[in-house]
Design an enzyme around this catalytic site. Structure first.
Site, mmCIF file in Angstrom:
data_model
loop_
_atom_site.group_PDB
_atom_site.id
_atom_site.type_symbol
_atom_site.label_atom_id
_atom_site.label_comp_id
_atom_site.label_asym_id
_atom_site.label_seq_id
_atom_site.Cartn_x
_atom_site.Cartn_y
_atom_site.Cartn_z
ATOM 1 C CG ASP A 34 2.731 1.034 0.868
ATOM 2 O OD1 ASP A 34 3.689 0.785 0.131
ATOM 3 O OD2 ASP A 34 2.294 0.252 1.734
ATOM 4 C CG ASP A 93 5.080 1.503 -4.828
ATOM 5 O OD1 ASP A 93 5.443 0.466 -4.229
ATOM 6 O OD2 ASP A 93 3.963 1.616 -5.347
ATOM 7 C CE LYS A 140 -4.180 -3.624 -3.780
ATOM 8 N NZ LYS A 140 -3.779 -3.751 -2.376
#
Length: 1108
Positions: free
Chosen positions: A800, A1027, A869
Site C-alpha cells: 500500500d 494505490d 485519519k
C-alpha cells in the site's frame, strides 16, 4: 400517495400527446424548469419524426436522476428547435439532435428499409431549418441502404441532393457508390466516372481501403468495382505501426529489448474452448445462475407459490406481447409526419418475444421498496440497445471476423505456442491487418442519445405497468376476483424533490417470497469473462467479445470525453491501452474454503461485525399500527419511518452480497478474467460491477491468482508481514518487528486456519478479517509443506502507498518535511502522518485547555489517529472544512463515551486544528493545491472547462457544468432530468474544487500504469486497487523496486511546468497581440508555477515504507 397530482399530471401528459399528434402546441404542462423565459415562447411544432426529441430533450445529460418538483412552473409544448442551436454546430445540443437523426437512419438501414430511410431524410432535406442538422453521414447511411439493393439511380439522386445543400461527398459516399457498382457489375464507364470524381475531390482509391469502415461484404464489392477498371489492383499494405514516443516508456517500447509475452497456463485448445463458452454467454445477453441463499425445505406452500408464479408469468408474457403488438400497430398507422412514432423503428429491431423477455426481467429484480422510474427506464432502453448492437455485429459478420482473429490471437497467450515478441494490442492489430478482407472490427459510432434510451425505456415500462395484472383474490378467496395491476407508479420525496417510483403490489411480493426461488438472472457483461479479454486497440474496441464497452466511463449523456479521445492521436493512447490489457490479462480463481465459510454465515442470518449482511427477516419490527392511523403520534411515525429506512438499507446490502457470492459460487471451479476500463481521470476499474477485486474485504478474500508461483526464500516472510498489515496492528513498527510478531502468534494463526468458526477466532479481531483468515490458511499450508520455499502459492500480497495523494504532492513540490511524513525519505520505522497530525492537534488542545477553552477540555482523551485519519487523507483530495467537520463528527459518534451534545463544537474545533497542522506540515502541498485551485477558478470564470493531458498522454476534461432540467413528456409521468453539458457554463465551484484531487488521481493512475507495464516486462503478475499493488509473494521485492523506479521517473518529469505550458497554450492564445483582462490575469496565474524545495527524489529508491 399524492394520487391527485399523479392523476392531474397523467391527464395533462395524455392531452399533450394528443395535441402533439394533431400538430398543435397549445396544451400547458406542469414541469419543473429553471429556464422560465425560454419556456414561455409560443413556438410552432416541427413536423419531423424527431419532433419529440427536439421539443423535450434538447440537451445531453449528466445525471440519470429524474424528478418532479411539487412546485411547478408552466411550460408550453412542444417547442421548436431554437435557430441559435442549429447554427452552433459545436454545441452539445446540436450534436445530440444530429445523433438522433443518424440513429433513426441506422435503424431503417438495419431493418433493410431504404424507402423509409430516404423518406425520413427528405423530411429534413426539404426543410430549410431542419436541413442544417444533416451532415454527409446522414446521406451516406441512405446511400449504403440503396447500395445493398443495387439501386444506382437512387444513389445518384442522393449525391445531387447532398451537393445541392453545399455538402461535399466524402470517402464513405464514394464507397457506397462503388459498392453498388460492384454489386450490380455495372459498366466500366460508370466505375471510371465515379473514380474520376473521387480523385477530383482530392481522394485516392487506396484511401477507401485504409480509412473506410465496412460491414458484411461491402469491402469485397468495392474491390470488385475497382478491379473492373484496374484488373491488377491490389489492396494497399496496412500503415506501419506507430511507436509511442513518451520519454517515460522509451525503453518499454524499444524493439531491441522486447522479451516474449508471458504465457498463461493453458493450451491453445483450452483457450479456444473458453472463448466459445464466453461467446455463448454473450450471444444470450443474459445468464441464469443458482443463488447461494439457503433454500427452505420445499413446503407445500412454496411448491404452490412456484406453480402459481409459473402460471402468472405465462399469462403476463401473453398480455405484454399483445400490448406491445397493439402499441406497434397503432404507431404504424400514425402519419410519419406527426412525430409520435419516433419510437416505432426502435420497437422493430428485435423479435417481439425478445422485447417481452427483457421487460419481464424487471419483475424478477424489482425490490419490494420499488425503484426509480428513470433508472428502470434507462436500464430497459440500454438492454434494447445492447441487444441491437449484438444483432448488428452478427448481421455485419463482424463476429465471424472477431472469432477468426481471436483463434490466432490466443497463440500469443497459450503455453503450447511459440513465443511472440508482441504486446496483445500489437499482435491483435497485426492479425487484423493480415486478415485483409471482411468487415471492419470497429463500427462507425452508432450510440443512441441518452434521452432516446429514456424515452424508449419509459414506453416499455408503460406497457408493462398496464399489461401485467393479477386477481385481487389470488391469496385471499374471500375478496372479489377483480384484476389489479402488479406494478404501481407512485411518488416519493427525496429531499425536496418528488421522485417517481415503480413499486410491486404486496400480493406479488408475497407470492415471490413464498416461492423462495433460487435462480438469479444477470446480464452477460456483469459477469467475469471466461476467456482472456479482447485487447483494447482503440477507444471503441476491446474488453468483451460482443458487448459494447467504452474505454472511458463517464456520466450519461456526456460526449466531451469521447470527442477528446477521438481527436487524440491513437499512438498517444497506446500506453493506457497496453496497461489496461495487462491488468485484464491477469487470470483469477476462487478461494473455495473461504467462500464456503462465508456462504455458511450468510445463510445463517449473516454477521454485521464480519460485514455479512443479515436477511431482511432480521430487520427491526415497526410499531404495531393502531386501528385508526390518524391516532399515530409523532414519535410513532418517526419510528415507523426509521424501520422502513433500515429495512430498505438491509435489503440493498443483502442483495449486493447475494449477487457477489452467487457469482463467485458460479465461477468457483473456473478460471476467469476481469476486463478493465478507465474513468475520466484515468483511474482503472474492472468492467464487471458486482464481483471484482476492487470490492470489500469479503470479495477480496475469495480471490486468488489462477497462476501459482513458488514462495521462494522470502515469500513466507512476506505472507506473514501481509497478515500483520491486514490486522491493523503494528502499523508503526518496522517490517522485521511485524515478522517477529507474526512468528510469536503462529499458534493463533494456525488455530484460525484450522478452526475458523469453532476455535479462538483471532482472525475476527483484524481490520480486514476475511482477508486475514485467507492469509492464515495460506501461511498454515505453506509452513506445513515439506519445503515452504517450493510451496506454490496463488495468494496475492498487497503493498500500500503511504497516504499516496500526499506522496505525489510532496514529490511535486520537492517538500522535505512532507516527504519525511509520508515515507518518501528512508527511515528505520514507518512514518505515520496520521499519528503525527493527531499528536500535533493534541498539543494544540492541551494549550487551549490550559487557557480555559471548554471544548478543548471536553476533548481530553478523545483525539486519536482514527479520529483524524479520514480528514488528513481527504484534504489532499480537496475536502472542504465543511466536509472535514462531517467526517470528524462521524468518527466522534463512533466513540461510545463521547458526550453527544458537544459533537458539533468538537468537530468544528478539530477540523480547524487539523487544517492548521497540515498547512504547517505540508506548506509546498498547500501552495500547489492553491495554484491548481486558483487556475481552475479563472479558467472556469472565462467560460471554459479545465483540461489537461497526463504524463502518459491521456487527455482529460472535467465534466462539471451548471445543471439545468430537461423535461421528457411521457404518458405515465413527466420526467424532469438534470442535464449538465458543454452547452452550459462551467460550474466554477466544482471545477476549482475538483481540479486538485482529479489532477492527483490522474498522477496516481499514471504511476500505477507505469508500474504495470514495467512489471509486465519483468514477467510479474500485477494488479492494483488504485494505490494498493498486488503480486505473488515471490515477486514482492521486484515489484517494490519497479514501483519506486517509476515514481522517481514520473516525478523527474517537469509535471507542473508541462501543465502550465499546456494550459497557457490552450487558454491564453500566446499569439494574440491584444488580450482581455481575464486572459492577462490567467496568464499571470498559470505562469506563476509554485517554487519547489530541495528534497532529493532519488531517496525514494531507498525508502522501505514508501509502499509497504
Amino acid at each position: 400517495m399524492y394520487v391527485r397530482q399523479l392523476k392531474v399530471e397523467r391527464k395533462l401528459s395524455i392531452a399533450a400527446s394528443r395535441l402533439a399528434l394533431d400538430g398543435q402546441a397549445k396544451a400547458k404542462m406542469k414541469v419543473k424548469t429553471k429556464a422560465k423565459a425560454k419556456s414561455k415562447k409560443n413556438l410552432k411544432s416541427l413536423k419531423a419524426t424527431v419532433t419529440p426529441m427536439w421539443s423535450q430533450s434538447p440537451a445531453g445529460l449528466s445525471h440519470a436522476y429524474a424528478h418532479s418538483k411539487p412546485r411547478m412552473a408552466e411550460m408550453k409544448a412542444p417547442r421548436k428547435v431554437p435557430q441559435k442551436m442549429l447554427e452552433d454546430k459545436d454545441s452539445n445540443q446540436y450534436k445530440i439532435l444530429q445523433q438522433t437523426i443518424l440513429s433513426n437512419l441506422e435503424c431503417f438501414q438495419f431493418l433493410q428499409q431504404p424507402e423509409e430511410a430516404e423518406s425520413f431524410l427528405l423530411l429534413h432535406h426539404n426543410s430549410p431549418v431542419k436541413r442544417k442538422l444533416l451532415n454527409v453521414a446522414a446521406y451516406n447511411i441512405v446511400m449504403r441502404s440503396w447500395a445493398k439493393k443495387g439501386c444506382l439511380h437512387r444513389i445518384n439522386q442522393l449525391f445531387s441532393m447532398l451537393q445541392s445543400v453545399g455538402l461535399r461527398p466524402d470517402l464513405d459516399s464514394y464507397a457506397a457508390e462503388l459498392e453498388c457498382l460492384g454489386r450490380d457489375e455495372s459498366s466500366t464507364k460508370a466505375v471510371q466516372r465515379c473514380v474520376q470524381r473521387l480523385k477530383n475531390d482530392g481522394f485516392h482509391v487506396d484511401d477507401l481501403f485504409q480509412k473506410c469502415l465496412f460491414e458484411e461484404d461491402e469491402k469485397e464489392k468495392v474491390l470488385r468495382a475497382i478491379r473492373m477498371i484496374q484488373p491488377n489492383y491490389q489492396l494497399p499494405p496496412p500503415p506501419s505501426p506507430e511507436t509511442c514516443q513518451s520519454a517515460l516508456l522509451r525503453d518499454f517500447y524499444s524493439r531491441e529489448k522486447i522479451p516474449s509475452y508471458p504465457k498463461l497456463d493453458f493450451s491453445a485448445q483450452e483457450l479456444r474452448e473458453r472463448f466459445q463458452q464466453q461467446l455463448k454467454m454473450e450471444l444470450n445477453n443474459a445468464i441464469t445462475i443458482e443463488s447461494v441463499e439457503a433454500t427452505k425445505p420445499l413446503t407445500p406452500q412454496a411448491i404452490k407459490a412456484r406453480k402459481l408464479l409459473a402460471t402468472l408469468r405465462s399469462q403476463w408474457h401473453k398480455s405484454v406481447l399483445q400490448s406491445l403488438q397493439k402499441s406497434k400497430h397503432n404507431m404504424s398507422k400514425v402519419n410519419t409526419m406527426s412525430g409520435y412514432n419516433i419510437l416505432y423503428p426502435y420497437l422493430c429491431l428485435l423479435p417481439d418475444e425478445e422485447y417481452v423477455g427483457i421487460m419481464l426481467q424487471v419483475l424478477d429484480t424489482l425490490s419490494p421498496q420499488g425503484e426509480s422510474l428513470a433508472i428502470l427506464a434507462k436500464e430497459l432502453g440500454s438492454k434494447i440497445y445492447n441487444r441491437y448492437i449484438t444483432q448488428r455485429k452478427l448481421r455485419s459478420r463482424q463476429l465471424e471476423k472477431v472469432q477468426e482473429v481471436y483463434e490466432d490471437y490466443i497463440h500469443l497467450l497459450a503455453k503450447d505456442s511459440q513465443p511472440n515478441e508482441y504486446l496483445p494490442r500489437e499482435y491483435w492489430e497485426k492479425l487484423v491487418a493480415e486478415a485483409g478482407f471482411g468487415p471492419s472490427l470497429n463500427f462507425k459510432d452508432c450510440s443512441w442519445p441518452y434521452m432516446l434510451l429514456l424515452r424508449l425505456g419509459m414506453h416499455l415500462l408503460e406497457i408493462l405497468v398496464q399489461a401485467v395484472k393479477v386477481p385481487r383474490n389470488i391469496l385471499n378467496p374471500r375478496l372479489e376476483s377483480k384484476l389489479i395491476p402488479v406494478l404501481y407508479h407512485v411518488y416519493s420525496f427525496r429531499s425536496s424533490w418528488q421522485v417517481g417510483l415503480i413499486k410491486p403490489h404486496p400480493i406479488f411480493s408475497q407470492i415471490v417470497s413464498d416461492a423462495s426461488e433460487t435462480m438469479l438472472t444477470f446480464n452477460s457483461f456483469v459477469m467475469p469473462m471466461l476467456c482472456p479479454p479482447v485487447p483494447w486497440t482503440s477507444p471503441h474496441f476491446g474488453a468483451f467479445v460482443l458487448n459494447d464497452t467504452k474505454l472511458m466511463r463517464y456520466v450519461d449523456g456526456a460526449i466531451q470525453h469521447q470527442v477528446l479521445l477521438e481527436q487524440c492521436p491513437q499512438v498517444n493512447l497506446h500506453p493506457v491501452l497496453d496497461a489496461l490489457n495487462q491488468l485484464g490479462n491477469c487470470a483469477w480463481k476462487i478461494n473455495q474454503p473461504v467462500l464456503d465459510i462465508i456462504i455458511s454465515i450468510f445463510n445463517d442470518k449473516g454477521n454485521e461485525k464480519l460485514d455479512i449482511p443479515p436477511p431482511i427477516s432480521e430487520a427491526p419490527r415497526p410499531p404495531v399500527a393502531p386501528s385508526n392511523s390518524s391516532a399515530w403520534n409523532k414519535s410513532q411515525k418517526h419510528e415507523l419511518l426509521l424501520c422502513k429506512k433500515k429495512a430498505a438499507e438491509m435489503h440493498s446490502l443483502r442483495m449486493d452480497a447475494l449477487y457477489k457470492l452467487s457469482i463467485a459460487n458460479y465461477v468457483r471451479d473456473k478460471v476467469f478474467w476481469f476486463p478493465h476500463s478507465i474513468d475520466f481521470r484515468g483511474r482503472t476499474y474492472p468492467c464487471p460491477p458486482y464481483f471484482n477485486h476492487l470490492g470489500n474485504d469479503v470479495t477480496r478474500a475469495i480471490l486468488l491468482f489462477a497462476e501459482g508461483r513458488p514462495l521462494g526464500p522470502k515469500g513466507l516472510d512476506w505472507l506473514k508481514i501481509h497478515l500483520i498489515n491486514l490486522t491493523g496492528l503494528k502499523k508503526k513498527n518496522a517490517l522485521q518487528e511485524r515478522l517477529e510478531y507474526a512468528n510469536e502468534i503462529m499458534e493463533e494463526i494456525l488455530d484460525s486456519a484450522d478452526h475458523p468458526l469453532t476455535g479462538r477466532k483471532w482472525w475476527m479481531k483484524a481490520d480486514e478479517p476475511w482477508q486475514a483468515l485467507a492469509c492464515c490458511m495460506e501461511i498454515a499450508k505453506a509452513s506445513r509443506s515439506p519445503d515452504p520455499a517450493a510451496y506454490v502459492s496463488h495468494f496475492p500480497v498487497h503493498q500500500d502507498g503511504s497516504c499516496n495523494g500526499l506522496q505525489h504532492y510532496a514529490a511535486l513540490g520537492r517538500d522535505l518535511i512532507g516527504a519525511v511524513s509520508v515515507n518518501l525519505m528512508p527511515c528505520n520505522v514507518p512514518q505515520d502522518v496520521y499519528s503525527v497530525v493527531a499528536q500535533q492537534v493534541e498539543e494544540f488542545r492541551k494549550k487551549d485547555a490550559q487557557q480555559g477553552v471548554k471544548i478543548a477540555q471536553v476533548l481530553q482523551g478523545f483525539i486519536s489517529r482514527k479520529v483524524v485519519k479520514q480528514t488528513v487523507m481527504t484534504v489532499v483530495y480537496g475536502v472542504t472544512r465543511y466536509g472535514g467537520r462531517l467526517q470528524m463528527e462521524k468518527r466522534l459518534k463512533e466513540i461510545d463515551d463521547f458526550p453527544e451534545e458537544y459533537l458539533w463544537d468538537a468537530s468544528h474545533y478539530l477540523v480547524k486544528q487539523v487544517f492548521s497542522v497540515i498547512k504547517e506540515m505540508f506548506s509546498a502541498t498547500r501552495d500547489i493545491q492553491n495554484w491548481l485551485t486558483e487556475s481552475a477558478k479563472l479558467i472556469a470564470q472565462s467560460g471554459q472547462t479545465v483540461e489537461w493531458v497526463t504524463p502518459l498522454g491521456l487527455p482529460i476534461v472535467q465534466p462539471y457544468y451548471r445543471a439545468r432540467s430537461t423535461v421528457l413528456n411521457c404518458n405515465m409521468q413527466n420526467l424532469s432530468v438534470k442535464s449538465s453539458n458543454s452547452d452550459q457554463k462551467p460550474d466554477t465551484v466544482k471545477q476549482k474544487n475538483a481540479f486538485p484531487p482529479n489532477f492527483i488521481h490522474s498522477l496516481d493512475s499514471t504511476h500505477m500504469m507505469l508500474t504495470a507495464l514495467h512489471c509486465l516486462r519483468q514477467g510479474l503478475t500485477f494488479v492494483s486497487v488504485h494505490d494498493c499493488y498486488w503480486t505473488h509473494a515471490l515477486t514482492v521485492d521486484v515489484m517494490n523496486q519497479i514501483c519506486r523506479q517509476q515514481f522517481v521517473a514520473l516525478h523527474s518529469e517537469k509535471i507542473l511546468q508541462d501543465l502550465s505550458e499546456f494550459m497557457l497554450k490552450k487558454y491564453c492564445s500566446p499569439g494574440r497581440e491584444t488580450k482581455a483582462l481575464w486572459q492577462k490575469k490567467l496568464m499571470e496565474q498559470l505562469s506563476n508555477v509554485p517554487k519547489t524545495g530541495d528534497f532529493n527524489l532519488k531517496k525514494v529508491m531507498e525508502s522501505t515504507y514508501f509502499f509497504s
